[in-house]
Scaffold this motif. Structure first.
Motif, short mmCIF file in Angstrom:
data_model
loop_
_atom_site.label_atom_id
_atom_site.label_comp_id
_atom_site.label_asym_id
_atom_site.label_seq_id
_atom_site.Cartn_x
_atom_site.Cartn_y
_atom_site.Cartn_z
N LEU A 61 50.99 87.52 112.02
CA LEU A 61 51.85 88.52 112.66
C LEU A 61 52.91 87.83 113.48
N THR A 82 53.77 99.22 112.21
CA THR A 82 53.88 98.52 113.50
C THR A 82 55.24 98.83 114.10
N GLN A 95 57.46 92.42 112.03
CA GLN A 95 57.10 93.12 110.80
C GLN A 95 57.02 94.63 111.04
N ALA A 98 51.82 96.10 108.39
CA ALA A 98 50.83 95.01 108.30
C ALA A 98 49.58 95.54 107.62
N VAL A 106 44.94 89.14 108.80
CA VAL A 106 46.15 89.71 108.20
C VAL A 106 46.21 89.29 106.74
N THR A 109 52.19 91.33 105.25
CA THR A 109 53.11 92.05 106.13
C THR A 109 54.38 92.35 105.37
#
Length: 136
Positions: A61, A82, A95, A98, A106, A109
């Motif tokens: 992220l 997000t 991003q 996600a 993760v 993204t």
């Protein structure tokens, strides 16, 4: 539907919650807004069992401001919008979507401020079947 409150709960560390969905096991999945995470709470709403996102940021992220609408995919992964802010250039900060594995890592993204601004909702059409939880 008569407006009767069925349950109240507080998400530890969160002030504004964006979305809550009840999982088939009775646990609650909550997008905790500005707390920058989505979490799974036990059936009473008192204990966090799993967390997706938050501080410190998980690997993969770039930046988080607000965890908004989410969808559980049929493979158990979680896709989250997000939201990055109200400003015209806020979508450049991090991003816009996600995807998390069930263990919180993760997977993927998406960030393309030329195609979309700051988004707060996502719907993934993965073999849409409205009779199943993952499509609810």
């Amino acid at each position: 539907l008569d407006g009767k409150i069925l349950r109240r709960f507080r998400v530890p560390g969160a002030k504004y919650n964006f979305q809550v969905s009840e999982l088939p096991n009775g646990h609650l999945l909550v997008a905790a807004g500005y707390a920058k995470f989505v979490c799974e709470l036990d059936a009473t709403g008192g204990k966090i069992l799993r967390r997706f996102g938050g501080d410190p940021l998980p690997a993969g992220l770039k930046w988080l401001r607000f965890m908004a609408q989410f969808q559980v995919l049929k493979n158990g992964n979680l896709v989250v919008a997000t939201w990055t802010g109200h400003g015209a250039r806020d979508s450049f900060k991090g991003q816009q979507l996600a995807e998390f594995a069930p263990d919180g890592k993760v997977v993927w993204t998406w960030h393309d401020p030329q195609k979309a601004g700051s988004i707060h909702s996502v719907i993934v059409l993965d073999d849409l079947d409205t009779a199943k939880f993952h499509d609810a």
